[in-house]
Scaffold this motif. Structure first.
Motif, mmCIF file in Angstrom:
data_model
loop_
_atom_site.group_PDB
_atom_site.id
_atom_site.type_symbol
_atom_site.label_atom_id
_atom_site.label_comp_id
_atom_site.label_asym_id
_atom_site.label_seq_id
_atom_site.Cartn_x
_atom_site.Cartn_y
_atom_site.Cartn_z
ATOM 1 N N ALA A 154 12.171 15.836 27.929
ATOM 2 C CA ALA A 154 11.020 15.970 28.825
ATOM 3 C C ALA A 154 9.895 15.016 28.449
ATOM 4 N N LEU A 155 10.181 14.064 27.551
ATOM 5 C CA LEU A 155 9.169 13.118 27.086
ATOM 6 C C LEU A 155 9.564 11.683 27.409
ATOM 7 N N LEU A 156 8.568 10.826 27.560
ATOM 8 C CA LEU A 156 8.826 9.402 27.739
ATOM 9 C C LEU A 156 9.460 8.820 26.476
ATOM 10 N N PRO A 157 10.167 7.688 26.600
ATOM 11 C CA PRO A 157 10.933 7.163 25.461
ATOM 12 C C PRO A 157 10.131 6.937 24.183
ATOM 13 N N TYR A 158 8.886 6.443 24.282
ATOM 14 C CA TYR A 158 8.124 6.138 23.071
ATOM 15 C C TYR A 158 7.832 7.395 22.262
ATOM 16 N N VAL A 159 7.241 8.395 22.886
ATOM 17 C CA VAL A 159 6.902 9.607 22.147
ATOM 18 C C VAL A 159 8.156 10.401 21.798
ATOM 19 N N ALA A 160 9.200 10.311 22.621
ATOM 20 C CA ALA A 160 10.462 10.962 22.281
ATOM 21 C C ALA A 160 11.061 10.324 21.029
ATOM 22 N N TRP A 161 10.968 9.011 20.923
ATOM 23 C CA TRP A 161 11.462 8.298 19.743
ATOM 24 C C TRP A 161 10.682 8.692 18.498
ATOM 25 N N LEU A 162 9.354 8.753 18.601
ATOM 26 C CA LEU A 162 8.533 9.169 17.473
ATOM 27 C C LEU A 162 8.875 10.600 17.042
ATOM 28 N N SER A 163 9.026 11.476 18.028
ATOM 29 C CA SER A 163 9.320 12.879 17.731
ATOM 30 C C SER A 163 10.721 13.037 17.142
ATOM 31 N N MET A 164 11.673 12.309 17.689
ATOM 32 C CA MET A 164 13.038 12.364 17.173
ATOM 33 C C MET A 164 13.103 11.846 15.735
ATOM 34 N N THR A 165 12.272 10.845 15.429
ATOM 35 C CA THR A 165 12.223 10.331 14.059
ATOM 36 C C THR A 165 11.788 11.426 13.094
ATOM 37 N N GLU A 166 10.790 12.229 13.492
ATOM 38 C CA GLU A 166 10.356 13.339 12.654
ATOM 39 C C GLU A 166 11.484 14.357 12.474
ATOM 40 N N ARG A 167 12.177 14.650 13.541
ATOM 41 C CA ARG A 167 13.293 15.613 13.444
ATOM 42 C C ARG A 167 14.390 15.074 12.530
ATOM 43 N N THR A 168 14.691 13.785 12.661
ATOM 44 C CA THR A 168 15.724 13.170 11.822
ATOM 45 C C THR A 168 15.325 13.206 10.349
#
Length: 446
Positions: free
Chosen positions: A185-199
């Motif tokens: 539900a997020l645009l690619p930039y913030v989704a990428w930042l958030s996914m990095t935190e999850r990873t």
């Protein structure tokens, strides 16, 4: 490594509340039974553990009692408050003049990566090697704080940090706490930042399996590990390559306009001072990151800084061009209130267009940008402006269409099972409003 300020505890004026020494938590009472769970102590008996269930209440009052008795000193009027009973933050009920001390936290109360390395020594070596193998060796200081939090948690009420742990947030809204439905539900930039935190969080969970002084109950509890990661990443600050948490000073919220500066003296004590005159009734805020772009703060801390003046332009497809010109995400901005576009955005778009059309023209433009030849650069911008304008319009219009779809998807989620939906919707709305203003400006250009 603590050498940042020249102040010492002796410099703190008598207007602050003093305590005598660091006491153990056994001297304190008042925590309700519902605030903790029980587990068997080694050798028998039960240990009270902080209850990290998302619905558990935060034990703020016992924490403030402990902090004062443990040596924390606060300016008159300093207090922790909440608007919703979930998020607590520091504010002042009294005027605080610029330069005055706000909070003092003695070094004995700090949780630091430096201290964890000294305490645990070789017990961290295998886990830290796993982080290096995963390509995140730079996260070792954060990992050490993460381990220290878990070590204190499993001591239960025998830990000198129990009251601090029991007052911490139970629910987080940052990238590490999100599900794949959130990312969708997020645009690619913030989704990428958030996914990095999850990873990063997942890699910490894997690495902790090689820390053998922690119990298997601790290292196998995914909810606990995720919670400890969120605490470590959202409440620690970086100083001189180390990570530090100063209980009580970790209650300063973020602000684009700040009231407080936090640092450490030569003895390792945390010192927070008023950076300007602070009137009574004001929140006490520090800067947790770049105030011109709310997305990294959203991914790391789980809140939207609505006072942020701008946001990244979301051109994730032009990262190579950004790097070639010496720019990064913080340079390529769309401004929320005015719809203005930073000059670097125009540079990157034109550089990309020229690369597709004529590499020789691209190289000449590149030389003008990196050498600071403004005359040549502006000549190129004027000559090819219509192409740049069309490219920007296409990007903005596509992003707005994508945002509408993503927002509709977020609204389709049940907030009871997806509690991060409200902050996701706030973030998307912030970006949408910004892009609409940019679109209006671009449309007016022709």
């Amino acid at each position: 490594f603590f050498f940042f300020l020249r102040f010492s505890a002796a410099a703190v004026p008598p207007t602050m509340r003093f305590a005598l020494s660091l006491l153990t938590l056994a001297a304190f009472a008042g925590t309700s039974v519902s605030a903790f769970s029980l587990q068997t102590r080694p050798g028998g008996g039960f240990a009270a553990l902080a209850n990290i269930d998302e619905k558990a209440s935060r034990q703020i009052y016992p924490f403030t009692e402990w902090a004062e008795m443990a040596g924390v000193q606060q300016a008159d009027g300093f207090e922790l408050t909440s608007n919703d009973g979930e998020d607590y933050f520091a504010m002042t009920r009294a005027d605080i003049p610029a330069g005055s001390p706000v909070v003092y936290v003695p070094s004995e109360m700090l949780i630091s990566s430096f201290g964890a390395a000294q305490e645990f020594g070789q017990g961290l070596q295998m886990a830290e090697q796993k982080l290096a193998e995963a390509g995140i060796g730079y996260q070792v200081p954060l990992f050490r704080v993460f381990v220290k939090i878990l070590a204190e948690y499993e001591k239960g009420d025998e830990s000198p940090f129990f009251k601090w742990l029991d007052a911490l947030p139970r629910q987080f809204y940052n990238g590490a706490s999100m599900t794949y439905a959130c990312f969708d539900a997020l645009l690619p930039y913030v989704a990428w930042l958030s996914m990095t935190e999850r990873t990063n969080s997942v890699n910490f969970q894997k690495a902790i399996q090689n820390v053998f002084f922690l119990s298997e109950d601790t290292t196998s509890d995914k909810d606990l590990l995720k919670w400890a990661y969120c605490v470590a990443v959202s409440r620690s600050v970086e100083f001189n390559g180390e990570r530090v948490i100063a209980p009580m000073a970790d209650y300063f919220n973020h602000g684009t306009e700040t009231e407080v500066e936090v640092n450490f003296d030569e003895g390792g004590n945390c010192m927070a001072y008023a950076s300007r005159d602070i009137p009574a009734g004001s929140p006490l805020r520090v800067s947790l990151g770049d105030p011109t772009n709310p997305s990294p703060l959203f991914a790391t801390y789980g809140f939207l800084d609505e006072s942020s003046p701008a946001t990244f332009c979301k051109m994730m497809d032009k990262q190579d061009e950004m790097q070639a010109l010496g720019y990064d995400f913080s340079n390529l901005l769309f401004y929320k209130e005015t719809g203005d576009i930073s000059p670097e955005v125009y540079d990157v778009v034109l550089y990309s267009l020229l690369g597709n059309a004529d590499p020789n023209l691209q190289q000449t433009f590149y030389q003008a940008v990196v050498s600071g030849d403004e005359a040549t650069k502006n000549q190129y911008h004027q000559q090819y402006f219509q192409y740049t304008l069309d490219e920007l319009k296409n990007h903005v219009n596509k992003t707005l269409r994508d945002l509408e779809q993503l927002t509709n998807k977020a609204r389709s989620y049940d907030p009871r099972t997806h509690p991060r939906v409200p902050v996701i919707l706030k973030h998307n709305e912030f970006v949408n409003e910004t892009f609409l203003r940019v679109k209006a400006n671009l449309d007016a250009m022709g």
